[in-house]
Design a protein around this motif. Structure first.
Motif, short mmCIF file in Angstrom:
data_model
loop_
_atom_site.label_atom_id
_atom_site.label_comp_id
_atom_site.label_asym_id
_atom_site.label_seq_id
_atom_site.Cartn_x
_atom_site.Cartn_y
_atom_site.Cartn_z
N LEU A 1 2.30 9.67 -5.50
CA LEU A 1 2.74 11.01 -5.09
C LEU A 1 3.94 11.50 -5.90
CD1 LEU A 1 2.35 10.64 -1.23
CD2 LEU A 1 1.17 12.33 -2.66
N GLU A 2 4.85 10.60 -6.22
CA GLU A 2 6.07 10.98 -6.93
C GLU A 2 5.88 11.07 -8.45
OE1 GLU A 2 8.77 12.03 -5.45
OE2 GLU A 2 8.06 11.56 -3.43
N ASN A 3 4.82 10.44 -8.98
CA ASN A 3 4.68 10.34 -10.44
C ASN A 3 3.32 10.81 -10.96
OD1 ASN A 3 7.25 8.80 -11.32
ND2 ASN A 3 6.52 7.70 -9.52
N SER A 4 2.63 11.65 -10.20
CA SER A 4 1.38 12.24 -10.68
C SER A 4 1.29 13.65 -10.10
CB SER A 4 0.17 11.40 -10.23
OG SER A 4 -0.12 11.64 -8.86
N ALA B 1 2.60 2.08 -12.29
CA ALA B 1 3.14 1.74 -10.97
C ALA B 1 3.60 0.29 -10.94
CB ALA B 1 2.07 1.96 -9.91
N PRO B 2 4.55 -0.02 -10.06
CA PRO B 2 4.95 -1.43 -9.94
C PRO B 2 3.79 -2.28 -9.43
CG PRO B 2 5.94 -0.10 -8.19
CD PRO B 2 5.24 0.84 -9.11
N HIS C 1 0.84 -1.21 0.00
CA HIS C 1 0.00 0.00 0.00
C HIS C 1 0.88 1.26 0.00
CE1 HIS C 1 -2.99 -2.82 2.14
NE2 HIS C 1 -3.49 -2.59 0.94
N LEU C 2 1.94 1.24 0.81
CA LEU C 2 2.82 2.42 0.92
C LEU C 2 3.61 2.64 -0.37
CD1 LEU C 2 4.23 2.02 4.55
CD2 LEU C 2 2.26 3.34 3.78
N ILE C 3 4.08 1.54 -0.97
CA ILE C 3 4.83 1.65 -2.24
C ILE C 3 3.95 2.30 -3.30
CG2 ILE C 3 5.79 0.27 -4.15
CD1 ILE C 3 6.78 -1.73 -1.93
#
Length: 194
Positions: A26-29, A155-156, A18-20
């Motif tokens: 947050l980092e890519n949008s 996302a991964p 969930h955190l990943i």
């Protein structure tokens, strides 16, 4: 307006997957925050494996304490049951007019999106960020992904499930690497999921 992603779930328990995912968004949008909306237990369903609402909320709060752009939300605890996403969003818009809310959902949810309450209104009025998931059934270029408000992010794919974690706890196996340390400590020594 603060762009805020809403990540709904039972978080039973919250795990590093969930955190990943939230961090990736947050980092890519253009999201400035992600709120983890803890879904309450459906009063009409007996779910022995679902911890009480306040325990799941406590674990989410503990897991997020070192992530200033993530926060736990218990907004659905006080709304009528069962909770419908559109009703929760309407309530949040009234209560937090300074936020522009987007919905975060797994790719597997696109299949049932048409059946959601007021799905057309939901899609018309909100950005929806879809993350990839491995799931049973045919993966196809979904018609919803052509919609302006719906975007699939790269996302991964994290193959971790809360069900698997609960089963491992029950079997006495080590789940420490799968959980935020604070959540592991919260569960360790408790009888939860055993």
């Amino acid at each position: 307006m603060k762009k805020t992603g809403l990540f709904f779930g039972s978080f039973n328990p919250i795990h590093i997957g969930h955190l990943i995912l939230a961090n990736y968004i947050l980092e890519n949008s253009d999201m400035e925050e992600v709120w983890f909306v803890v879904s309450p237990q459906n009063p009409f369903k007996e779910k022995k494996s679902l911890l009480k609402d306040h325990h799941r909320l406590d674990m989410v709060q503990l897991a997020l304490k070192n992530y200033p752009k993530m926060r736990a939300s218990n907004v659905e605890f006080s709304l009528p049951q069962p909770s419908y996403t559109i009703d929760t969003l309407t309530y949040l818009h009234e209560k937090f007019p300074e936020h522009l809310f987007a919905l975060i959902m797994g790719e597997d949810n696109l299949e049932s999106l048409a059946k959601w309450k007021n799905a057309d209104t939901l899609i018309r009025n909100h950005q929806i960020i879809v993350y990839p998931r491995n799931f049973e059934g045919e993966k196809k270029d979904h018609e919803y992904l052509q919609h302006d408000h719906i975007s699939l992010i790269n996302a991964p794919v994290v193959e971790l499930s809360a069900t698997e974690i609960r089963n491992m706890i029950k079997a006495g196996k080590n789940v420490r690497p799968m959980l935020p340390p604070e959540v592991f400590d919260y569960l360790d020594g408790s009888s939860f999921y055993k």
